[in-house]
Design a protein around this motif. Structure first.
Motif, PDB file in Angstrom:
ATOM      1  N   THR A  14       3.170 -64.463  95.263  1.00  0.00           N
ATOM      2  CA  THR A  14       2.926 -63.961  93.949  1.00  0.00           C
ATOM      3  C   THR A  14       1.622 -64.004  93.506  1.00  0.00           C
ATOM      4  O   THR A  14       0.962 -63.315  92.751  1.00  0.00           O
ATOM      5  N   ILE A  15       0.761 -65.288  93.762  1.00  0.00           N
ATOM      6  CA  ILE A  15      -0.451 -65.737  93.264  1.00  0.00           C
ATOM      7  C   ILE A  15      -1.327 -64.811  94.233  1.00  0.00           C
ATOM      8  O   ILE A  15      -2.139 -64.336  93.522  1.00  0.00           O
ATOM      9  N   THR A  37      -1.193 -61.182  92.878  1.00  0.00           N
ATOM     10  CA  THR A  37      -1.946 -61.047  91.626  1.00  0.00           C
ATOM     11  C   THR A  37      -3.514 -61.165  91.758  1.00  0.00           C
ATOM     12  O   THR A  37      -4.215 -60.444  90.884  1.00  0.00           O
ATOM     13  N   VAL A  88      -4.566 -57.517  92.934  1.00  0.00           N
ATOM     14  CA  VAL A  88      -4.642 -56.687  91.636  1.00  0.00           C
ATOM     15  C   VAL A  88      -5.827 -57.040  90.829  1.00  0.00           C
ATOM     16  O   VAL A  88      -6.605 -55.922  90.321  1.00  0.00           O
ATOM     17  N   VAL A  89      -6.314 -58.345  90.648  1.00  0.00           N
ATOM     18  CA  VAL A  89      -7.239 -58.543  89.507  1.00  0.00           C
ATOM     19  C   VAL A  89      -8.480 -58.105  90.382  1.00  0.00           C
ATOM     20  O   VAL A  89      -9.456 -57.461  89.650  1.00  0.00           O
TER      21      VAL A  89
END
Length: 79
Positions: A57-58, A61, A64-65
Motif C-alpha cells: 500500500t505504501i 501510494t 501515485v504521488v
C-alpha cells in the motif's frame, strides 16, 4: 592387465552423463519459460501481499504521488 575401462563402465558413465545433460536442459527450459516464471512471480507477490499488505500500500501510494508529481510538472512547468 590393461588400464582401459570396460565397456560396462563406459556405458554407465555415458548414461550418467546423459542423465545430467537432460536435467540441465530441463532446468534451462524452466528458467526460460516466461509464462511459468510470471506465474511463479505472481504467486510470490500475492503471497507477500496476503501476509502483509502495508508495504504494498505504501509503495503504491508513493508511485501515485511520484507519477502525479511528474504529470503536474509536465503540465505546469515552465517551458
Amino acid at each position: 592387465m590393461s588400464d582401459t575401462p570396460s565397456s560396462d563402465s563406459i556405458e554407465t558413465r555415458i548414461s550418467a552423463t546423459r542423465s545430467e545433460l537432460a536435467q540441465t536442459l530441463d532446468e534451462i527450459e524452466d528458467r526460460l519459460n516466461v509464462p511459468k516464471q510470471v506465474g511463479k512471480l505472481t504467486a510470490k507477490v500475492q503471497s507477500s501481499y496476503a501476509e502483509n499488505p502495508v508495504p504494498w500500500t505504501i509503495g503504491a501510494t508513493a508511485a501515485v504521488v511520484v507519477i502525479g508529481g511528474i504529470v503536474a510538472w509536465a503540465i505546469f512547468g515552465d517551458d
